[in-house]
Design a protein around this motif. Structure first.
Motif, mmCIF file in Angstrom:
data_model
loop_
_atom_site.group_PDB
_atom_site.id
_atom_site.type_symbol
_atom_site.label_atom_id
_atom_site.label_comp_id
_atom_site.label_asym_id
_atom_site.label_seq_id
_atom_site.Cartn_x
_atom_site.Cartn_y
_atom_site.Cartn_z
ATOM 1 N N GLU A 1 0.815 -1.214 0.000
ATOM 2 C CA GLU A 1 0.000 0.000 0.000
ATOM 3 C C GLU A 1 0.848 1.263 0.000
ATOM 4 O OE1 GLU A 1 -2.415 -0.419 3.438
ATOM 5 O OE2 GLU A 1 -3.785 -1.892 2.527
ATOM 6 N N GLY A 2 2.172 1.081 0.115
ATOM 7 C CA GLY A 2 3.060 2.239 0.070
ATOM 8 C C GLY A 2 3.276 2.916 1.409
ATOM 9 N N LYS A 3 2.925 2.243 2.495
ATOM 10 C CA LYS A 3 3.114 2.850 3.816
ATOM 11 C C LYS A 3 4.601 2.870 4.186
ATOM 12 C CE LYS A 3 -1.349 2.062 6.041
ATOM 13 N NZ LYS A 3 -2.091 1.911 4.791
ATOM 14 N N THR A 4 5.010 3.917 4.866
ATOM 15 C CA THR A 4 6.397 4.059 5.289
ATOM 16 C C THR A 4 6.637 3.212 6.531
ATOM 17 O OG1 THR A 4 5.942 5.933 6.763
ATOM 18 C CG2 THR A 4 6.408 6.431 4.452
ATOM 19 N N MET A 5 7.913 3.075 6.884
ATOM 20 C CA MET A 5 8.273 2.277 8.059
ATOM 21 C C MET A 5 7.681 2.892 9.329
ATOM 22 S SD MET A 5 12.041 0.806 8.852
ATOM 23 C CE MET A 5 12.299 -0.548 10.004
ATOM 24 N N ILE A 6 7.711 4.207 9.414
ATOM 25 C CA ILE A 6 7.164 4.881 10.596
ATOM 26 C C ILE A 6 5.664 4.626 10.702
ATOM 27 C CG2 ILE A 6 6.700 7.126 11.654
ATOM 28 C CD1 ILE A 6 9.357 8.104 10.567
ATOM 29 N N GLU A 7 4.965 4.693 9.568
ATOM 30 C CA GLU A 7 3.523 4.438 9.571
ATOM 31 C C GLU A 7 3.226 3.014 10.038
ATOM 32 O OE1 GLU A 7 1.614 7.230 6.076
ATOM 33 O OE2 GLU A 7 2.831 5.506 5.461
#
Length: 199
Positions: free
Chosen positions: A148-154
């Motif tokens: 889904e393209g979420k970042t590591m922080i997300e």
């Protein structure tokens, strides 16, 4: 996926097989809600398609058309110029304000669609809640968020885990993908060494 594409562009990295999987993944996505992600994906596909030195030169035209037909919504058309492949400036948006029709941006949801969306939300919430106690489920959830393209922080926020837990999941995913790739090569008789031999 957005971060992955950004890194590929920074490194000037080119891999036909990976790129094909990326665009196929984009075409099966139900929707893209983030204009920044849409712009990155659209620009990336056109850059690859128009690179005369690449093996995918002019091979993605039809897929780009499919991508635009599916994801280039009224909202994105309002904020993004597909022909020039850029987000519209604030000045342009102000100049086009008379063309705005709020009905184009409202999706009327049926009762069945609303119930299905709520069912999926509850299911995803339960999976997220219990994934930290089940390694297989946790890795599956991380793969989903990465797609889904979420970042590591997300991911750390959504899953309530630390960086080490995500790194372990990424390593497990990498090993899984390598095994899948080896299995594909084995089926195609393209292994770099004969089966049963030691390397």
């Amino acid at each position: 996926m957005n971060d992955l594409i950004v890194e590929f562009k920074k490194l000037n990295y080119y891999d036909e097989e990976i790129f094909e999987k990326i665009i196929d993944s984009l075409l099966v996505k139900k929707r893209i809600q983030n204009i920044y992600f849409f712009a990155t994906f659209h620009q990336f596909m056109n850059e690859v398609n128009e690179n005369p030195k690449g093996s995918l030169y002019q091979k993605w035209t039809e897929k780009i058309n499919q991508f635009e037909e599916k994801h280039y919504t009224a909202d994105f058309k309002w904020r993004y110029n597909a022909e020039e492949r850029r987000r519209r400036t604030h000045k342009e948006l102000v100049a086009r304000r008379d063309e705005f029709d709020w009905e184009d941006f409202v999706e009327v949801e049926t009762t069945d669609e609303r119930e299905e969306r709520e069912r999926k939300r509850i299911e995803e919430e339960q999976q997220r809640k219990y994934s930290v106690y089940n390694k297989e489920l946790f890795v599956k959830q991380v793969k989903k968020y990465r797609a889904e393209g979420k970042t590591m922080i997300e991911m750390m926020v959504y899953l309530d885990v630390d960086e080490e837990a995500l790194e372990n999941a990424f390593q497990a995913i990498s090993q899984e993908e390598q095994l899948e790739r080896l299995e594909e090569l084995r089926k195609e008789n393209k292994l770099p060494f004969a089966e049963g031999t030691t390397v």
